[in-house]
Design an enzyme around this catalytic site. Sequence first.
Site, PDB file in Angstrom:
ATOM      1  N   THR A  51     -48.167-109.529  10.013  1.00 10.58           N
ATOM      2  CA  THR A  51     -49.141-108.781  10.813  1.00 10.58           C
ATOM      3  C   THR A  51     -49.159-107.313  10.410  1.00 10.58           C
ATOM      4  O   THR A  51     -50.222-106.688  10.307  1.00 10.58           O
ATOM      5  CB  THR A  51     -48.810-108.913  12.311  1.00 10.58           C
ATOM      6  OG1 THR A  51     -49.000-110.274  12.701  1.00 10.58           O
ATOM      7  CG2 THR A  51     -49.696-108.019  13.158  1.00 10.58           C
ATOM      8  N   GLU A  66     -47.288-110.443  20.055  1.00 11.05           N
ATOM      9  CA  GLU A  66     -48.680-110.347  19.609  1.00 11.05           C
ATOM     10  C   GLU A  66     -48.935-111.009  18.264  1.00 11.05           C
ATOM     11  O   GLU A  66     -50.042-110.950  17.758  1.00 11.05           O
ATOM     12  CB  GLU A  66     -49.124-108.885  19.588  1.00 11.05           C
ATOM     13  CG  GLU A  66     -49.323-108.288  20.966  1.00 11.05           C
ATOM     14  CD  GLU A  66     -50.340-107.163  20.992  1.00 11.05           C
ATOM     15  OE1 GLU A  66     -51.004-106.919  19.978  1.00 11.05           O
ATOM     16  OE2 GLU A  66     -50.472-106.515  22.046  1.00 11.05           O
ATOM     17  N   LEU A  90     -49.320-100.339  17.323  1.00 10.56           N
ATOM     18  CA  LEU A  90     -48.709-101.062  18.448  1.00 10.56           C
ATOM     19  C   LEU A  90     -48.252-100.143  19.569  1.00 10.56           C
ATOM     20  O   LEU A  90     -47.207-100.370  20.194  1.00 10.56           O
ATOM     21  CB  LEU A  90     -47.530-101.933  17.964  1.00 10.56           C
ATOM     22  CG  LEU A  90     -47.872-103.007  16.917  1.00 10.56           C
ATOM     23  CD1 LEU A  90     -46.610-103.746  16.499  1.00 10.56           C
ATOM     24  CD2 LEU A  90     -48.922-103.973  17.439  1.00 10.56           C
ATOM     25  N   GLU A 128     -35.124 -99.725  49.679  1.00  9.54           N
ATOM     26  CA  GLU A 128     -34.678 -99.604  51.060  1.00  9.54           C
ATOM     27  C   GLU A 128     -34.284 -98.167  51.395  1.00  9.54           C
ATOM     28  O   GLU A 128     -34.534 -97.691  52.507  1.00  9.54           O
ATOM     29  CB  GLU A 128     -33.472-100.528  51.310  1.00  9.54           C
ATOM     30  CG  GLU A 128     -33.775-102.001  51.115  1.00  9.54           C
ATOM     31  CD  GLU A 128     -33.491-102.500  49.708  1.00  9.54           C
ATOM     32  OE1 GLU A 128     -33.082-103.655  49.571  1.00  9.54           O
ATOM     33  OE2 GLU A 128     -33.685-101.717  48.739  1.00  9.54           O
ATOM     34  N   GLY A 167     -47.656-112.314  14.064  1.00  8.15           N
ATOM     35  CA  GLY A 167     -48.745-113.189  13.671  1.00  8.15           C
ATOM     36  C   GLY A 167     -48.459-114.665  13.889  1.00  8.15           C
ATOM     37  O   GLY A 167     -47.561-115.056  14.616  1.00  8.15           O
TER      38      GLY A 167
END
Length: 356
Positions: free
Chosen positions: A190, A285, A198, A46, A287
């Site tokens: 992972t 993501e 990443l 605003e 595992g």
Amino acid sequence: MSEALRLASQALGRTSPNPLVGAIIVKDGEIIGRGYHHKAGTPHAEVHALAEAGDKAAGATAYVSLEPCSHFGRTPPCSQALIRAGVKKVVVAMEDPNPLVSGTGINQLRAAGIEVELGDMEQEARSLNEVFIKYITTRLPFVVYKTAMSLDGKISTSAGESRWITGPDTRQWVHSLRNRYDGIMVGINTVLADDPELTCRLPGGRDPVRLVVDSKLRLPLGARIIKSSRTAPLLVATTTQAPSGKISSLEEAGARVLVYDEPQVPLKEFLLDLPKFEITGILLEGGSTVAWSMLEAGLVDKVHFCLAPKLIGGADAPGPLGGRGVAKLAEALDLRNLQPERCGDDIIITGYMGTG
């Protein structure tokens, strides 16, 4: 209102822990001021719109994608700025779920004699701010689970090869998600299997905080995620089973380590700690073990299943979800509001958890 929402969306991934807000000022059928909130601690939408409108704002109508704030935070209240500008009407897409606001901004405007209309494009406004709404009402981050698989549900071959199942368009889209959410979360398996970095590889993109769940702190000091921790933030959740020397080594390498006095990292407690680091939205993501644990615990809000037009087969080739799963179909986790879309040769199916 659609223009206010479009403006708000320009700051996706940049306003946390604040909401996305856009505003326009209209007079005699013409937009005389536009603005959106760029970043926490900077002027709100605003204020930007009123600054562009100047003295012309008197007697105008303001369209705002979220109820104007009514309290002093990092910046002054926008409700008072609208009152001082002399606008005659404010159209608000949705009430602010923040308990510090929650209708008081609207009440202040009405008390000042300003007409207020509420609910224009409310559903679109809620969708835009789904991360903020979850965080501000529960103090838990909004969690989005993303996985990529072949059409027969495999995330790699039986030999462990997984690069690349999906095509380049989908991989680019995944980096847009990394650019949007505050954190990206994986389990230690992972990291051990794929040695991922990443990070976000979009030009001008922002790296999310990398979050690794590692109860026994098996994270190798030579992992790529460690080597990049000086430039891309890394937060590791572990337990008192972790060797204290390993904790010190990770911290010296640039990582933050949270230690929980439990046999396994308590996932909900970990998530409740994340807003302290201004992490309100997470891209999960994998595992397969941590993904199922998060789903089973009801900690996932949204899913993206990326399907590639490939058939991999193999009884030993893994699927995206591990853990114990369910014994009966009646216990299966439900998805709602499923929406498929093409992304290059792939199909992305997006949905929300639960039946509400």
